[in-house]
Scaffold this motif. Structure first.
Motif, mmCIF file in Angstrom:
data_model
loop_
_atom_site.group_PDB
_atom_site.id
_atom_site.type_symbol
_atom_site.label_atom_id
_atom_site.label_comp_id
_atom_site.label_asym_id
_atom_site.label_seq_id
_atom_site.Cartn_x
_atom_site.Cartn_y
_atom_site.Cartn_z
ATOM 1 N N HIS A 189 -72.125 -8.878 -31.998
ATOM 2 C CA HIS A 189 -71.457 -10.148 -32.289
ATOM 3 C C HIS A 189 -70.087 -10.148 -31.624
ATOM 4 O O HIS A 189 -69.341 -9.169 -31.731
ATOM 5 N N GLY A 191 -66.557 -12.475 -31.415
ATOM 6 C CA GLY A 191 -65.815 -13.603 -31.982
ATOM 7 C C GLY A 191 -64.410 -13.671 -31.420
ATOM 8 O O GLY A 191 -64.015 -12.863 -30.572
ATOM 9 N N LYS A 199 -62.390 -18.884 -34.156
ATOM 10 C CA LYS A 199 -63.669 -19.092 -33.491
ATOM 11 C C LYS A 199 -63.444 -19.375 -32.011
ATOM 12 O O LYS A 199 -62.364 -19.816 -31.604
ATOM 13 N N ASP A 202 -65.199 -24.542 -28.116
ATOM 14 C CA ASP A 202 -66.504 -25.169 -27.873
ATOM 15 C C ASP A 202 -66.938 -24.980 -26.417
ATOM 16 O O ASP A 202 -68.112 -24.678 -26.145
ATOM 17 N N SER A 288 -75.702 -19.496 -32.773
ATOM 18 C CA SER A 288 -75.375 -19.999 -34.106
ATOM 19 C C SER A 288 -75.501 -18.886 -35.142
ATOM 20 O O SER A 288 -76.601 -18.468 -35.487
ATOM 21 N N TYR A 291 -71.051 -16.313 -38.907
ATOM 22 C CA TYR A 291 -69.738 -15.672 -38.776
ATOM 23 C C TYR A 291 -68.872 -16.298 -37.678
ATOM 24 O O TYR A 291 -67.852 -15.739 -37.303
ATOM 25 N N SER A 292 -69.278 -17.447 -37.137
ATOM 26 C CA SER A 292 -68.566 -18.086 -36.019
ATOM 27 C C SER A 292 -68.473 -17.137 -34.826
ATOM 28 O O SER A 292 -67.446 -17.046 -34.152
ATOM 29 N N THR A 293 -69.552 -16.421 -34.567
ATOM 30 C CA THR A 293 -69.620 -15.493 -33.440
ATOM 31 C C THR A 293 -70.788 -15.869 -32.532
ATOM 32 O O THR A 293 -71.663 -16.641 -32.917
#
Length: 360
Positions: A189, A191, A199, A202, A288, A291-293
């Motif tokens: 992961h 982040g 995060k 986008d 997705s 953990y916003s990773t």
């Protein structure tokens, strides 16, 4: 790789999947002789043993005056979450230090489908790191040492003996063998740091998705053969022939396909991700996570610490490159057949460290 001030601050977490095969010769441990509750208890005993070995290794390395060594804990199968279990154990006085997000965690993982034996019992295990920061040479050395420590003790002696449990004297001593089956993986992961709410931008997430799709064949060469291609059973590919979508053009992309990708880029991130992944997480790159990773799932299970560290460094470099590009720059790369991954990630050490583990 040398970290410089203008590179984005990143964090990582690793999930290591293995299979513990109970090899005790006592017929009590043969398949079909246990109710589920007993199997869960044996599973927890094995995970508790592994957690204790990991924690002891960190304590052995600890020096006076340095931060407290990481903790490790096994999570029962019926726990609502690892964090809830740790909080409960702390409330009972079983843990005196370490917050809920600072533990290496051993928990149950479903990996037994690839194992077939008339009597030996397999137990799937996932060992998860706490969030680890990568924003300086010091923090990089810290996470490298942590991963090397855990993999080192796992690889050191794959034939393990778990001492008898006084609460269950009939269980006796447990003997198991730790293996890396083909359907197990090591997930990384990445982040934007460990601060609450941090995060990736986008645009960075969209760039990672499009670049990983465009360079998928090249990235495949960094992996074991059973983790390559578009027909891998346990991980899905955006480039798969069975992946029916009008969103992505055929590769290699031509300039007249740029409008199609521009329309994809223009979607809100949640729509972009849902349309690209169809709500599934089992892609080579999972866009997705809770953990916003971004989760890179392609690496096959292994005990080779050099390979794991080299892959994590590659993933971090890949994300940092993706964070720097504009939408226009990414689309330009799409149409330049001569551009390779090594043109994007120019650090020679990244590639040198991967040699010998894969097919580049």
């Amino acid at each position: 790789m040398s970290l410089v001030a203008n590179e984005p601050r990143l964090s990582i977490g690793v999930e290591l999947e293995y299979l513990a095969v109970l090899t005790s010769q006592n017929t009590r441990y043969q398949k079909g002789h246990f109710p589920k509750a007993d199997l869960n208890r044996l599973h927890l005993r094995i995970m508790t043993f592994i957690a204790a070995v990991i924690e002891a290794a960190f304590k052995d390395m600890h020096t006076a005056g340095s931060p407290a060594p990481p903790r490790a804990v096994a999570i029962p199968a019926d726990a609502t979450s690892p964090q809830a279990h740790i909080a409960q154990e702390k409330a009972l006085g079983h843990f005196e230090d370490g917050d809920e997000n600072s533990f290496w965690i051993c928990k149950k993982e479903t990996l037994t489908a690839s194992f077939s034996h008339p009597s030996l019992i397999p137990f799937g295990i996932e060992i998860t790191s706490p969030p680890l920061v990568d924003d300086s040479e010091t923090t990089r050395d810290t996470w490298i040492t942590a991963i090397q420590t855990v993999l080192g003790v796992l690889e050191d002696d794959l034939r393990r003996l778990v001492e008898p449990d006084a609460a269950y004297p009939d269980d006796g001593e447990l003997q198991f063998h730790l293996t890396a089956p083909v359907n197990a993986g090591i997930h990384v992961h990445v982040g934007a740091g460990i601060e609450k709410g941090a995060k990736l931008a986008d645009l960075a997430v969209k760039n990672i998705a499009i670049l990983s799709w465009h360079f998928e064949d090249a990235i495949d060469t960094l992996h074991f053969q059973h983790r390559q291609g578009t027909k891998v059973a346990v991980i899905q590919s955006f480039a798969s022939e069975s992946y029916a979508t009008d969103l992505l053009p055929k590769r290699p992309m031509k300039e007249d396909n740029i409008p199609k990708l521009n329309r994809l880029y223009d979607l809100p991130l949640t729509v972009f991700v849902n349309m690209l992944t169809r709500g599934l997480k089992s892609w080579k790159v999972n866009l997705s996570t809770p953990y916003s990773t971004i989760e890179f799932r392609q690496l096959g299970s292994t005990f080779q610490e050099g390979y794991v560290v080299a892959w994590v460094k590659f993933v971090l470099a890949f994300v940092r490159v993706a964070c720097k590009f504009s939408q226009k720059e990414v689309l330009q790369i799409m149409t330049e057949a001569h551009r390779s991954m090594k043109d994007l990630i120019k650090d020679k050490d990244i590639w040198d460290n991967l040699e010998g583990y894969c097919t580049i």
